[in-house]
Each structure stands twice: as structure tokens, then as C-alpha cells.
Design a protein around this motif. Structure first.
Motif, PDB file in Angstrom:
ATOM      1  N   SER A  53       9.046  14.345   2.647  1.00  0.00           N
ATOM      2  CA  SER A  53       7.852  15.122   2.330  1.00  0.00           C
ATOM      3  C   SER A  53       7.006  14.420   1.266  1.00  0.00           C
ATOM      4  N   ARG A  54       7.675  13.817   0.285  1.00  0.00           N
ATOM      5  CA  ARG A  54       6.940  13.116  -0.772  1.00  0.00           C
ATOM      6  C   ARG A  54       6.183  11.916  -0.198  1.00  0.00           C
ATOM      7  N   LEU A  55       6.840  11.151   0.676  1.00  0.00           N
ATOM      8  CA  LEU A  55       6.176  10.009   1.291  1.00  0.00           C
ATOM      9  C   LEU A  55       5.002  10.450   2.160  1.00  0.00           C
ATOM     10  N   THR A  56       5.176  11.552   2.872  1.00  0.00           N
ATOM     11  CA  THR A  56       4.088  12.068   3.713  1.00  0.00           C
ATOM     12  C   THR A  56       2.886  12.439   2.861  1.00  0.00           C
ATOM     13  N   ASP A  57       3.125  13.097   1.728  1.00  0.00           N
ATOM     14  CA  ASP A  57       2.033  13.456   0.822  1.00  0.00           C
ATOM     15  C   ASP A  57       1.331  12.200   0.292  1.00  0.00           C
ATOM     16  N   GLN A  58       2.111  11.175  -0.035  1.00  0.00           N
ATOM     17  CA  GLN A  58       1.520   9.939  -0.540  1.00  0.00           C
ATOM     18  C   GLN A  58       0.667   9.261   0.536  1.00  0.00           C
ATOM     19  N   ALA A  59       1.139   9.298   1.778  1.00  0.00           N
ATOM     20  CA  ALA A  59       0.370   8.697   2.866  1.00  0.00           C
ATOM     21  C   ALA A  59      -0.923   9.466   3.108  1.00  0.00           C
ATOM     22  N   ARG A  60      -0.864  10.785   3.061  1.00  0.00           N
ATOM     23  CA  ARG A  60      -2.066  11.595   3.258  1.00  0.00           C
ATOM     24  C   ARG A  60      -3.071  11.365   2.137  1.00  0.00           C
TER      25      ARG A  60
ATOM     26  N   LEU B 144       1.681   1.868   0.307  1.00  0.00           N
ATOM     27  CA  LEU B 144       2.880   1.061   0.126  1.00  0.00           C
ATOM     28  C   LEU B 144       3.242   0.920  -1.346  1.00  0.00           C
ATOM     29  N   ARG B 145       2.251   0.653  -2.184  1.00  0.00           N
ATOM     30  CA  ARG B 145       2.535   0.466  -3.611  1.00  0.00           C
ATOM     31  C   ARG B 145       3.032   1.761  -4.243  1.00  0.00           C
ATOM     32  N   THR B 146       2.396   2.879  -3.912  1.00  0.00           N
ATOM     33  CA  THR B 146       2.816   4.161  -4.476  1.00  0.00           C
ATOM     34  C   THR B 146       4.217   4.521  -4.019  1.00  0.00           C
TER      35      THR B 146
ATOM     36  N   VAL C 184       2.151  -5.738  13.857  1.00  0.00           N
ATOM     37  CA  VAL C 184       2.800  -4.883  12.860  1.00  0.00           C
ATOM     38  C   VAL C 184       2.818  -3.444  13.360  1.00  0.00           C
ATOM     39  N   SER C 185       3.965  -2.809  13.266  1.00  0.00           N
ATOM     40  CA  SER C 185       4.137  -1.442  13.747  1.00  0.00           C
ATOM     41  C   SER C 185       4.427  -0.485  12.598  1.00  0.00           C
ATOM     42  N   VAL C 186       4.463   0.792  12.908  1.00  0.00           N
ATOM     43  CA  VAL C 186       4.858   1.798  11.929  1.00  0.00           C
ATOM     44  C   VAL C 186       6.256   1.498  11.403  1.00  0.00           C
ATOM     45  N   ALA C 187       7.135   1.067  12.289  1.00  0.00           N
ATOM     46  CA  ALA C 187       8.495   0.723  11.885  1.00  0.00           C
ATOM     47  C   ALA C 187       8.495  -0.346  10.804  1.00  0.00           C
ATOM     48  N   ASP C 188       7.657  -1.356  10.971  1.00  0.00           N
ATOM     49  CA  ASP C 188       7.580  -2.437   9.988  1.00  0.00           C
ATOM     50  C   ASP C 188       7.153  -1.916   8.613  1.00  0.00           C
ATOM     51  N   VAL C 189       6.170  -1.018   8.613  1.00  0.00           N
ATOM     52  CA  VAL C 189       5.666  -0.479   7.350  1.00  0.00           C
ATOM     53  C   VAL C 189       6.752   0.315   6.639  1.00  0.00           C
ATOM     54  N   LEU C 190       7.490   1.129   7.381  1.00  0.00           N
ATOM     55  CA  LEU C 190       8.557   1.916   6.766  1.00  0.00           C
ATOM     56  C   LEU C 190       9.694   1.016   6.273  1.00  0.00           C
ATOM     57  N   LEU C 191       9.950  -0.054   6.980  1.00  0.00           N
ATOM     58  CA  LEU C 191      10.978  -0.987   6.521  1.00  0.00           C
ATOM     59  C   LEU C 191      10.554  -1.694   5.231  1.00  0.00           C
ATOM     60  N   VAL C 192       9.263  -1.952   5.092  1.00  0.00           N
ATOM     61  CA  VAL C 192       8.763  -2.527   3.837  1.00  0.00           C
ATOM     62  C   VAL C 192       9.038  -1.566   2.684  1.00  0.00           C
ATOM     63  N   ILE C 193       8.749  -0.296   2.901  1.00  0.00           N
ATOM     64  CA  ILE C 193       8.990   0.704   1.850  1.00  0.00           C
ATOM     65  C   ILE C 193      10.462   0.750   1.478  1.00  0.00           C
ATOM     66  N   ALA C 194      11.319   0.691   2.481  1.00  0.00           N
ATOM     67  CA  ALA C 194      12.755   0.807   2.227  1.00  0.00           C
ATOM     68  C   ALA C 194      13.330  -0.419   1.540  1.00  0.00           C
ATOM     69  N   THR C 195      12.830  -1.601   1.866  1.00  0.00           N
ATOM     70  CA  THR C 195      13.435  -2.832   1.343  1.00  0.00           C
ATOM     71  C   THR C 195      12.774  -3.352   0.077  1.00  0.00           C
ATOM     72  N   ALA C 196      11.575  -2.872  -0.226  1.00  0.00           N
ATOM     73  CA  ALA C 196      10.866  -3.378  -1.404  1.00  0.00           C
ATOM     74  C   ALA C 196      11.158  -2.575  -2.657  1.00  0.00           C
ATOM     75  N   ALA C 197      12.134  -1.681  -2.585  1.00  0.00           N
ATOM     76  CA  ALA C 197      12.493  -0.884  -3.757  1.00  0.00           C
ATOM     77  C   ALA C 197      13.975  -1.095  -4.076  1.00  0.00           C
ATOM     78  N   PRO C 198      14.336  -2.279  -4.566  1.00  0.00           N
ATOM     79  CA  PRO C 198      15.748  -2.557  -4.860  1.00  0.00           C
ATOM     80  C   PRO C 198      16.241  -1.694  -6.007  1.00  0.00           C
ATOM     81  N   SER C 199      17.526  -1.404  -5.988  1.00  0.00           N
ATOM     82  CA  SER C 199      18.129  -0.629  -7.068  1.00  0.00           C
ATOM     83  C   SER C 199      18.795  -1.589  -8.038  1.00  0.00           C
ATOM     84  N   LEU C 200      18.179  -1.759  -9.212  1.00  0.00           N
ATOM     85  CA  LEU C 200      18.698  -2.658 -10.239  1.00  0.00           C
ATOM     86  C   LEU C 200      19.019  -1.853 -11.487  1.00  0.00           C
ATOM     87  N   PRO C 201      20.008  -2.267 -12.265  1.00  0.00           N
ATOM     88  CA  PRO C 201      20.406  -1.486 -13.445  1.00  0.00           C
ATOM     89  C   PRO C 201      19.346  -1.412 -14.529  1.00  0.00           C
ATOM     90  N   ASP C 202      18.504  -2.438 -14.624  1.00  0.00           N
ATOM     91  CA  ASP C 202      17.463  -2.454 -15.646  1.00  0.00           C
ATOM     92  C   ASP C 202      16.141  -2.006 -15.027  1.00  0.00           C
TER      93      ASP C 202
END
Length: 254
Positions: A99-106, A123-125, A212-230
Motif C-alpha cells: 500500500s505504501r509503494l502504491t501511494d508513492q507511485a500515485r 524509484l528514489r522514494t 523494460v517492463s513493470v517487473a524490471d522496475v519492481l526488481l530495481v526497487i527490491a534490489t536497490a535497498a540493501p540491508s546494511l548495519p550502518d
């Protein structure tokens, strides 16, 4: 990004609305209580939800409930009183993040006149919010569909605004269980629809690569947010990776 779906049951219900005042009830389905929670119960619920976002974001949806309880500093029994199965908790978190991602896209679609600016803003948000790490598995599931796959159960309607490239299979998202009803995840369908609009606008303007497809865009969102301790390192890594990925999405004069 770690997304695991070993505990994702299509039969599990979703707690509607994602509001903090709702909680799962003892029949195994998410639902809203008729009366507000006590102050301590409400506080425990908020701790559990915050802990679940952190744990699932770091370890994926395969993380055990005990890890969530430990992070929330409550007993595992407290978690199960609010969410009688792990499926209910997973669906609650995934629904809120979808829901949060949908709001950001809208917001990007409505506030940016330039198609590329709208897509890049979304994408940045989204990457900055970290929501991509918590998308439901069926939204991120990608398959290569070509001739004959429709008869095997792939549902093209779940990913609007896709195009088949001549001579290649189309990269598209597919349901976790082929042939399952789209009504089971209306929130995911809404996300795919609005992201599809962003993709189609940027592609029609000649600013997005044609493949480029919708799938590609969602994969960018998923992979561009690494979980790092700092936190500072994570923000810097995400920004750098997203800059590279955006360059890869953008069309170039031939």
C-alpha cells in the motif's frame, strides 16, 4: 534483498487496512476489533509490527516468529495472540508495504509532469523507504513467458502495460500459484497497475528502454535497498546503486 515465501499461504487472510488499531483474532483471520486495544496491548502490537518489518526486511519472510518476538522484546506467545499464524503476520506486513509503494507511485504520477521524472521520483522514494525489501513474493515472482505459456496458467492481466519484444519471451510477473484468482491480492494488482502507468508514460516519451517492463522496475526497487548495519552506509550504497540502475533503464539515442 531477501524475499522468501516458504510461509506464504494463499489461503491465509489479510488484516484489512493495515491500521495500527486492528489485530488478528483467534479464528486465524486478520480482522478489526470492535473495541480499541488497551494501552499496553496497543503498545505491544506496535512493537511487534515494527520488529516484524525490521526482521523480515533483514532476513526475509522465512525468519521465524521467535526472532520477531525477540526484536520486539515480548514473549512469542504475545506475538501469536495478535497473529495466530505466521502467514497472518507476513500478509499484514506485506499488505502495508504494498500500500505504501502504491501511494508513492500515485504521488509521483500525479505530481510530476515529465514521464522520466515521475518514474525516477517513484524509484528514489521507494528505495529510500526500504519498502522493496518487504514486497509480497508473488509481486516479485518473475517468469519468462512466451508462446504457449498462457495455456499453462500465466495471467497477463496481472501485469498491465507489458510488451512482448519480437523474437523474445516477455519478462512478466506471474502468480505464485498459476491460475489463482487475482482477487486474493487486490493490493498487489493496484500496485502493478499504477507502476504500469509510470512505465508506459516513460516508454511512450522515448525516455525508457523499450524492453523494460513493470517487473524490471519492481526488481530495481527490491534490489536497490540493501540491508546494511550502518544507516549512513546503507543510504549511500542505495543511492549509488540506484543511480547505476536508472542509467541502465534509460533509453539512449541510436
Amino acid at each position: 534483498m531477501h524475499v522468501q515465501d516458504s510461509h506464504w499461504s494463499s489461503a491465509s487472510a489479510i488484516t484489512p487496512g493495515g491500521g495500527a488499531m486492528s489485530a488478528a483474532v483467534g479464528n486465524g483471520r486478520g480482522g478489526s476489533r470492535s473495541t480499541p486495544l488497551r494501552v499496553d496491548a496497543q503498545r505491544n502490537l506496535e512493537h511487534v509490527l515494527r520488529a516484524a518489518r525490521e526482521v523480515f526486511g533483514e532476513l526475509g519472510y522465512g525468519a521465524p516468529m521467535e526472532d520477531v518476538a525477540r526484536r520486539a522484546r515480548v514473549g512469542v506467545g504475545t506475538v501469536y495472540r495478535r497473529f495466530p499464524s505466521k502467514d497472518v503476520l507476513v500478509r499484514r506486513i506485506a499488505e502495508e508495504e504494498t500500500s505504501r509503494l502504491t501511494d508513492q507511485a500515485r504521488a509521483a504520477l500525479g505530481q510530476e509532469d515529465e514521464p522520466w521524472s515521475a518514474l525516477s521520483r517513484f524509484l528514489r522514494t521507494s528505495v529510500a523507504s526500504g519498502a522493496g525489501r518487504l514486497l509480497p513474493p508473488q509481486v516479485l515472482r518473475v517468469g519468462v513467458a512466451d508462446e504457449g505459456t498462457e495455456s499453462a496458467g500465466y495471467d497477463a492481466a496481472r501485469v498491465p502495460q507489458q510488451r512482448t519484444q519480437p523474437g523474445t519471451g516477455e519478462l512478466r510477473l506471474v502468480p505464485e500459484n498459476p491460475g489463482s484468482a487475482a482477487d486474493d491480492d487486490a493490493g498487489a494488482a493496484a500496485l502493478l497497475d499504477v507502476v504500469g502507468q509510470l512505465v508506459e508514460r516513460a516508454r511512450a516519451a522515448g525516455e525508457l528502454r523499450a524492453d523494460v517492463s513493470v517487473a524490471d522496475v519492481l526488481l530495481v526497487i527490491a534490489t536497490a535497498a540493501p540491508s546494511l548495519p550502518d544507516a549512513a552506509q546503507q543510504a549511500a550504497a542505495s543511492a549509488r546503486l540506484l543511480d547505476i540502475l536508472l542509467e541502465g533503464l534509460r533509453s539512449r539515442p541510436s
